[in-house]
Every structure is written in C-alpha cells, then in structure tokens.
Design a protein around this motif. Sequence first.
Motif, PDB file in Angstrom:
ATOM      1  N   GLU A  22       0.821  -1.203   0.000  1.00  0.00           N
ATOM      2  CA  GLU A  22       0.000   0.000   0.000  1.00  0.00           C
ATOM      3  C   GLU A  22       0.860   1.260   0.000  1.00  0.00           C
ATOM      4  O   GLU A  22       0.509   2.264  -0.639  1.00  0.00           O
ATOM      5  CB  GLU A  22      -0.939  -0.014   1.208  1.00  0.00           C
ATOM      6  N   ARG A 465     -13.020   8.720   5.336  1.00  0.00           N
ATOM      7  CA  ARG A 465     -11.734   8.031   5.256  1.00  0.00           C
ATOM      8  C   ARG A 465     -11.272   7.607   6.640  1.00  0.00           C
ATOM      9  O   ARG A 465     -11.431   8.339   7.617  1.00  0.00           O
ATOM     10  CB  ARG A 465     -10.687   8.936   4.612  1.00  0.00           C
ATOM     11  N   SER A 469      -5.650   4.585   7.624  1.00  0.00           N
ATOM     12  CA  SER A 469      -5.539   3.909   6.335  1.00  0.00           C
ATOM     13  C   SER A 469      -4.470   4.574   5.473  1.00  0.00           C
ATOM     14  O   SER A 469      -4.419   5.801   5.358  1.00  0.00           O
ATOM     15  CB  SER A 469      -6.882   3.938   5.605  1.00  0.00           C
ATOM     16  N   ASP A 473      -9.126   5.112   1.308  1.00  0.00           N
ATOM     17  CA  ASP A 473     -10.319   4.270   1.357  1.00  0.00           C
ATOM     18  C   ASP A 473     -11.608   5.089   1.391  1.00  0.00           C
ATOM     19  O   ASP A 473     -12.680   4.541   1.662  1.00  0.00           O
ATOM     20  CB  ASP A 473     -10.272   3.329   2.559  1.00  0.00           C
ATOM     21  N   ILE A 497     -11.635  -2.801  -0.432  1.00  0.00           N
ATOM     22  CA  ILE A 497     -11.094  -1.456  -0.617  1.00  0.00           C
ATOM     23  C   ILE A 497      -9.719  -1.498  -1.271  1.00  0.00           C
ATOM     24  O   ILE A 497      -9.142  -0.447  -1.563  1.00  0.00           O
ATOM     25  CB  ILE A 497     -10.982  -0.708   0.726  1.00  0.00           C
ATOM     26  N   ARG A 498      -9.201  -2.703  -1.523  1.00  0.00           N
ATOM     27  CA  ARG A 498      -7.849  -2.835  -2.080  1.00  0.00           C
ATOM     28  C   ARG A 498      -7.832  -3.174  -3.560  1.00  0.00           C
ATOM     29  O   ARG A 498      -6.805  -2.995  -4.218  1.00  0.00           O
ATOM     30  CB  ARG A 498      -7.075  -3.914  -1.310  1.00  0.00           C
ATOM     31  N   ASN A 514     -10.819  -6.993   3.819  1.00  0.00           N
ATOM     32  CA  ASN A 514     -10.662  -5.694   3.177  1.00  0.00           C
ATOM     33  C   ASN A 514     -11.982  -4.991   2.914  1.00  0.00           C
ATOM     34  O   ASN A 514     -11.982  -3.905   2.341  1.00  0.00           O
ATOM     35  CB  ASN A 514      -9.936  -5.870   1.828  1.00  0.00           C
ATOM     36  N   LYS A 532     -16.353  -2.393   9.421  1.00  0.00           N
ATOM     37  CA  LYS A 532     -15.101  -2.524   8.679  1.00  0.00           C
ATOM     38  C   LYS A 532     -14.500  -3.902   8.900  1.00  0.00           C
ATOM     39  O   LYS A 532     -14.975  -4.695   9.710  1.00  0.00           O
ATOM     40  CB  LYS A 532     -14.105  -1.444   9.126  1.00  0.00           C
TER      41      LYS A 532
END
Length: 704
Positions: A22, A465, A469, A473, A497-498, A514, A532
């Motif tokens: 990331e 957001r 993170s 996101d 989210i990835r 994710n 989440k």
Amino acid sequence: MSLSDTMTRWRYRAVPDHLVGEILTKRWVDNAIPMLILLAVLAVFGSLIPDFFGSASVTNLARQWGEFGLIVIALMIVMVAGGIDLSVGSTFALGNIVALALISVAEWSVPAVVATTVMCGAAVGLVNGLLVGYLRLRAFLTTLVTLIIVRAIVDMLLLKYSVSIAAAFPDSDLWYFFGEGFLLGAPFSVVVIVTIAVIIHLVLSRSRAGWHILAVGGSRRSAHNVGIPVRRVICSTYVVSGILASLAGVLFASRLGGAGADTGIGLEIAALTAAVLGGNSLGGGRGSAAKAVIGSITVMIIVNSLVRLGVTSGANSLLLGIVLLAAVAIDVRWLKNRHKVLSKVYVSPTYADLPPAPPTSGASPYALNDRLRPVELIGLGRIDGPEDVILDDDDNIYVGDRTGDIVRFFAPDYKRQEVFAHTGGRPLGMAFAKDGSLLVCIGGMGLYRVTMDRRIERLTDETNRSWLSIIDDSRLRLADDLDIALDGRVFFSEATIRYEMHDWPVDCLESRGNGRIVCFDPNTGSTRTVLKNLVFPNGICMTHDGQSFLFAETWGCRISRYWFDGPKKGTVEPVISDLPGYPDNINRASDGTYWVALVGMRTPSVDLAMKMPGFRKRMARRIAPDEWLYPNINTGCVIRFDENGRIIETLWDFGGENHPMITSMREHKGHLYIGGIFNNRIGKLKLDGMDESWTGQTSYWGRT
C-alpha cells in the motif's frame, strides 16, 4: 488448533504485510529516494563544512535557493507536459539584465520593472510554446536554439548597459527588499517560491488545468482523443516556464545588483539535474512541485558546498553531470520496474481458518439434489452476466449487464427487452426505493439511482476516510449489494477497498478482511462506514424487525446480523457461520425467511490453502492468475434459512447445467428468479407452497 497454526495465525495478525504494498502505491513514495539523497547530502556537507547550519549560512543559501528553485519549478512544469526547456538559464539572464536596465538606467518604478521583466520572460516562453506546441517542432532542438538566441540578446544588452548599470544605485527600498528583505521571518525569495510551489501543487493536483497537463504528458494522443486542447496546454507550460524564470532573474538582480556575461550559464543543466533528482520524469506525466523543491534544495546545497570547499568549477560541473546521469538511470529503472515490484508485494494473503464445511449428503440440510434442474430460462444468450435480478410491480424483470446496461424484460412472457438505463459501469446489486426509483450499486463508481423517468443520479461515491488507512479508502471501489431501511437509509456493501472490479478474485487469495458496509442517508446526504474489516461482504437484506439487516461475507462462508437501531444498536451476531459454500446476495422470502445464493462451493484444497498464507503468496508471485487455486464455482445452489440460522431448504443444480454460478435470486409471486454474474440467462423456478401474491415491494413498502 495446532501450535504451528497458532503461531502462523498470530504472525499474520501481528505483522501487517499488506502495508508495504500500500505504501508503494502512494504517489509520495516517489519522493522517498530524493528525500534520502537530500538527508545524505545534508549529513555529508554538514560534517565537512564548519558552521554549515549557522544562521548566516542558512540565510544566504536560502536566498539563492529561492531564485534557483523558481527555475527548477519552471522546468518541471514543462517536463510534466512531456517537454523540455533548455532556455531557462538564458531567460533567467534576460530577466536579470532587463530588470537592472529598467530600474537603474530607465529609472522605472518597481511594479513596472517587475511587470515588464515578467512579460519579457513570457514572450520567450510564448515563442517556445508556439514552435513546440503548435508547429510541433522538437522541444530539445527548439529550446536549444532559443537558448542561443536569448543569450545573444543578453550579450548585446550587456555591451550597451553594463557600465550604466554598474554606476547606478536605485533609490528604492522596495527594490532592495526583494533581494535582502525578510517576510514573516524568512527571506523574501523563500516566501515567493513557497507560495508559488503551493499554487503549482494545487493547480496540478486539484484543477482541470493541472489534470490536462498531466494527461498531455502521459499520452498526447490519448489526451487529444478525449478532447483536451493539447497544443494550447503545451504552449501554456512554456509561457509559465518563461514567467517563472524571468521572475527568478528579478530576485537575482535585486540581491546582487549586477550583470555579467556568465550570468545563467550552465543553469539549465543544474535545473535539469534538480528536477530529475527530485523524481520528476523526463518522459512526462509524472511530477510535482514537491519533487522540484526537494531536487532544487539538494542541488543548491551540493553546488554551494563545493564552492565553499574550494572545488574548481570543472569538477563542480563534472559532479553535477554524474548526479544527473544517476538520477536519469534511477528514474528510468524505477518507472520500468515499479509495477513489477508492486506486483510481488501488494498481494498479501493472511491466515484464514474456516470452520469445517458441513456435509452435503445424507440427512444434512445441505444434501445435494436437482431441484434447480427444471428452471425455465429467460433471455438465454441475450444477456451477459446478470449479477442481480429484481422485479417491479408490473412483473417486469431488471438485470445488470456486463456492458454497463440495466436491461428490462417485459412481462408476461419476457420475450421483449430494452435497455432501461446505461450506467457506464458494472451494475451489481439493485433495490427499489419507496418512490419507485431503482437504486443500484455500480462497481468502481458507487451508489446510483435511476429515477422513474430513467434519469441516472449519483447518490454517493465516497465515504469517510479511515484515520490510519494508507490507501485512500474514502473512494468506493467495489460497491456490491444494498438494501433500504424503512426511514430511507441505504446500507450497502463494499466488497474490497484494495482491489478494483476486475481484480475481485485476488481478494479471495488474500482473505484479509478488506471489505466494509457503508450507510448512505438521503435525509442528510451523508455517507459513513458502519462496519469494517469484513471478508468480502456481499449480500445485504433488511430483516422484518426494521432494526437490523443480514449480511454475507463471501470468503468467510458466513452470514451475520447487524443492528443499526434499537437496544442492540451497533452489535453484530452470527447467524450461519459454517456454510458449505461462498454466500452472495440475500433476499426476503414470502414466509418471513430468507434466500441466499452460494456463488461457489468450498473444497478441501482451498480450505487448507487458507491456513497457508505463505503458500498463497508464493502462488501469486510465481504463476499466472488463471492457474491460481480457486473455489469451485461450477455448481449452483440457493438456500432458504430463518433468522436463527436454521436451514429450511436447499436447492441445487448439481452438475451446473442451468446455472453454474448463482449470485442472486429474488422471490416474486410464487416464483424464484435467478441471476449469475458469469451466466447468459435468467432462471425462473416455480415454488411450491409459497405465497403467489407476495412481492418484494409489498414486503418493504406495503404496495400491491
């Protein structure tokens, strides 16, 4: 759980491997190497030169950097658009001599001097822009010729005005303030460059003009094809470059008050070295004001320090040439290999221990059967990938298509069809609101509404957001399924989210958690994340109490319940934790129970691989994606269950003849309508013992 499994589980919980990938996806990572080089330069010369960090030394260096930094930013803007400007050094010298002649000989006012000098720089930039942008001449050769011509003009002006300039002393405090004054405790030139750097950053990252420049630098042909005025954009970058270079000449003239034949000579090489060393790409399309600032500070320190150490000018130029060569090599290699490195570290599987899969034989409620074999097929070969299926009050069927259309099949025989709306994305989960509009999750775009008169409206494409993170996101990557509460709030799942829509199988390989569930409130227009760290959350269905909803976690093979209102607000409880397959959409049944589609079935090999993250990581690195270990998605299955998790019935298409991959089902007037994201048909199955007058609209909104 064995000791080995326990250690593996805690190792992948304690070490966040995914953060490396990331971080590498962030644009600011390009600044990491330049920053390390800058710190190394500071450390080396700080230890070699006495009083290197002294107040006087820093102030003097800062004034010089303010002028040099403007030239680097000028060159950077042209480079981002895919060009090069070798005339910045000559333009800088022209600005210096023009400013001195006007203030000392012509005795103009300071504002008039600055304005005229900047206009001269803009004129040089305009010539470059017209030749390179509109006449399409080679930027390198064109600006090299401009360098020579402008240098000749500077030499002629020097012959005529150098003596008069040397003998004059302008009587203007404002003029000397430009070169010697302080503003807010910092040298004036530093305030100027910081202000301009911030403006350039905002323009490049937040404005349409900046996006056009980056697009032109990335691919001029593509930029032209989407309607960007490429020639005008290129011309404007050269004009801005000329303005900034001449402005730097004004500051230089104010600070030193003299002009010489060597002013600005070789400056273009130093500026080019700084721009590339900071991480701005010579190929265009990649660059920023921050990179220019970092590179300019580094080169300024190197040049100034070498002079203070008594290094000859020849050795000075040699070192800059070596630095430029190294910077170009790093830029080319990093640009070429970044995605290779990222592909090896971004996919980051974790330990996932699923409960044992229940049996599908004998007296098991999941026992195999052929109850889906007699399904009637609708639209066979006329629809591509109907991930979700829904019906309106008039029994018409709506499905999403892989081409981005929402297709409507007309009752009663469903022979006739039309494109109800074209979304421009991948329509996934759908639900009818109380006012009759159709709400749809569109992969890669967010949550949208199709009104009764077929207008498409965006409801939301972002959420709050997360503070910790690394990736952004806030943007919705893969909005998947949704349902609507009685008060109008829309709860929808975002599977991951990835990864983007086309990479959703990679999330299965990770099984990291994710995904999330997001709430959009039309009453306030706000969007916020309510749950989440879910393992590919998918189907969502409101329960009959109006205070909670059921949601499926596909790779977790489980269904849970979340209370968004009432005394249990904010709590999650398991409903079914050991499904034999991977759950997708969930919808209501007419008797108060619920339907869930299983998109695929679990296999011992995949379940075992979930406990072996190292194996899955090696698999992702070493073999092609189409050879990865995947779940079985060739057997269609629909399950009916109640709120306590009791399995009422299971419907199989053993062998996958009608629906090899089922992602959704919808009960409507005694029939079950079935969709699948990899299918080319809609299924219709007659249900025994179910209410033949029941519809989803009556269940939710009381309409008949």
